[in-house]
Design a protein around this motif. Structure first.
Motif, short mmCIF file in Angstrom:
data_model
loop_
_atom_site.label_atom_id
_atom_site.label_comp_id
_atom_site.label_asym_id
_atom_site.label_seq_id
_atom_site.Cartn_x
_atom_site.Cartn_y
_atom_site.Cartn_z
N GLU A 51 1.09 -1.10 0.38
CA GLU A 51 -0.43 0.12 0.27
C GLU A 51 1.03 1.50 0.02
O GLU A 51 0.47 2.52 -1.03
CB GLU A 51 -0.96 0.00 1.52
CG GLU A 51 -1.73 0.93 0.78
CD GLU A 51 -1.99 2.35 1.83
OE1 GLU A 51 -2.26 3.51 1.16
OE2 GLU A 51 -1.22 2.39 2.84
N GLN A 54 2.38 1.73 -3.85
CA GLN A 54 1.47 2.03 -4.61
C GLN A 54 0.91 3.63 -4.14
O GLN A 54 0.57 4.41 -5.45
CB GLN A 54 -0.50 1.73 -3.63
CG GLN A 54 -0.44 0.20 -4.29
CD GLN A 54 -1.36 -0.79 -4.25
OE1 GLN A 54 -1.88 -0.35 -3.63
NE2 GLN A 54 -1.37 -1.79 -5.24
N ARG A 55 1.32 4.10 -2.76
CA ARG A 55 1.14 5.60 -2.94
C ARG A 55 2.43 6.08 -3.60
O ARG A 55 2.08 7.34 -3.43
CB ARG A 55 0.40 6.27 -1.27
CG ARG A 55 -0.53 5.62 -1.31
CD ARG A 55 -1.07 5.81 0.98
NE ARG A 55 0.53 5.64 1.68
CZ ARG A 55 -0.20 5.75 2.60
NH1 ARG A 55 -0.46 6.74 3.01
NH2 ARG A 55 1.15 4.92 3.24
N ASN A 57 4.18 5.69 -5.97
CA ASN A 57 3.79 5.45 -7.12
C ASN A 57 2.88 5.92 -7.52
O ASN A 57 3.06 7.23 -9.11
CB ASN A 57 4.01 3.61 -7.46
CG ASN A 57 5.08 3.22 -7.51
OD1 ASN A 57 5.86 3.76 -7.35
ND2 ASN A 57 4.69 1.52 -7.93
N ASP A 58 1.70 6.72 -6.84
CA ASP A 58 0.94 7.25 -7.69
C ASP A 58 1.70 9.08 -7.77
O ASP A 58 1.59 9.77 -8.55
CB ASP A 58 -0.46 7.78 -6.53
CG ASP A 58 -1.25 6.49 -6.48
OD1 ASP A 58 -0.77 5.64 -7.44
OD2 ASP A 58 -2.42 6.13 -5.89
N GLU A 66 9.53 4.09 -10.67
CA GLU A 66 8.13 3.48 -10.34
C GLU A 66 9.36 2.43 -9.39
O GLU A 66 10.23 2.11 -9.73
CB GLU A 66 7.89 2.88 -11.26
CG GLU A 66 6.77 1.50 -11.46
CD GLU A 66 6.17 1.28 -12.99
OE1 GLU A 66 6.77 0.35 -13.15
OE2 GLU A 66 5.42 1.47 -13.33
N ASP A 68 8.61 -0.67 -7.12
CA ASP A 68 8.18 -2.39 -6.76
C ASP A 68 8.44 -3.21 -6.62
O ASP A 68 9.58 -3.18 -5.52
CB ASP A 68 7.85 -3.31 -8.69
CG ASP A 68 7.05 -4.25 -8.75
OD1 ASP A 68 6.38 -4.13 -7.72
OD2 ASP A 68 7.06 -4.73 -9.78
#
Length: 116
Positions: A51, A54-55, A57-58, A66, A68
Motif C-alpha cells: 500500500e 502504491q501511494r 508510485n502515484d 516507479e 516495485d
C-alpha cells in the motif's frame, strides 16, 4: 611497510582455528535461516509495503520513477521510465543482477544441504 617477522613469540594460527570454526558455524546457520521459505512475519512485512509503495508510485510516476517489490527476493526495485513512451530507461537493481542473486541463493541452499 616492512616484512612480517615471525618468531617464537608470534602466536600460531592453529590456536585461532576453533574460534574461526565457531564463527563459520554461526554464519552457516544464519545463511540457512535466510534461504528458507519466507516466514509469516516476512510475508506480513511484504504485504505491509504494498500500500505505501502504491501511494509513492502515484506521486512519482508523473516524474518518471516507479517502485516495485521483487516476487522472488522481496527486494525493492526502482525503475526510471520515459514519461512519453513508457519505456524503462533504467532498472535498479538490473534484471540480470536479480537473476544472479536468485541463482546464488539456490546454490547456497545446495551447498549447505551438502555439508549437513
Amino acid at each position: 611497510m616492512g616484512p612480517l617477522i615471525i618468531d617464537s613469540t608470534t602466536p600460531p594460527l592453529v590456536a585461532a582455528l576453533p574460534q574461526e570454526r565457531s564463527r563459520i558455524d554461526t554464519h552457516s546457520a544464519k545463511i540457512a535461516a535466510i534461504t528458507e521459505a519466507p516466514s509469516d512475519a516476512e510475508q506480513t512485512t511484504k504485504d505491509a509495503l504494498i500500500e505505501p509503495l502504491q501511494r509513492i508510485n502515484d506521486v512519482m510516476r508523473p516524474r518518471g520513477l516507479e517502485f516495485d517489490i521483487s516476487e522472488h527476493s522481496s527486494r525493492i526495485i526502482t525503475r526510471v521510465i520515459d514519461r512519453e513512451t513508457g519505456d524503462v530507461i533504467r532498472q535498479i537493481p538490473a534484471e540480470e543482477l536479480l537473476q544472479m542473486a536468485e541463482r546464488l541463493e539456490e546454490l547456497q541452499g545446495k551447498l549447505i544441504s551438502l555439508q549437513a
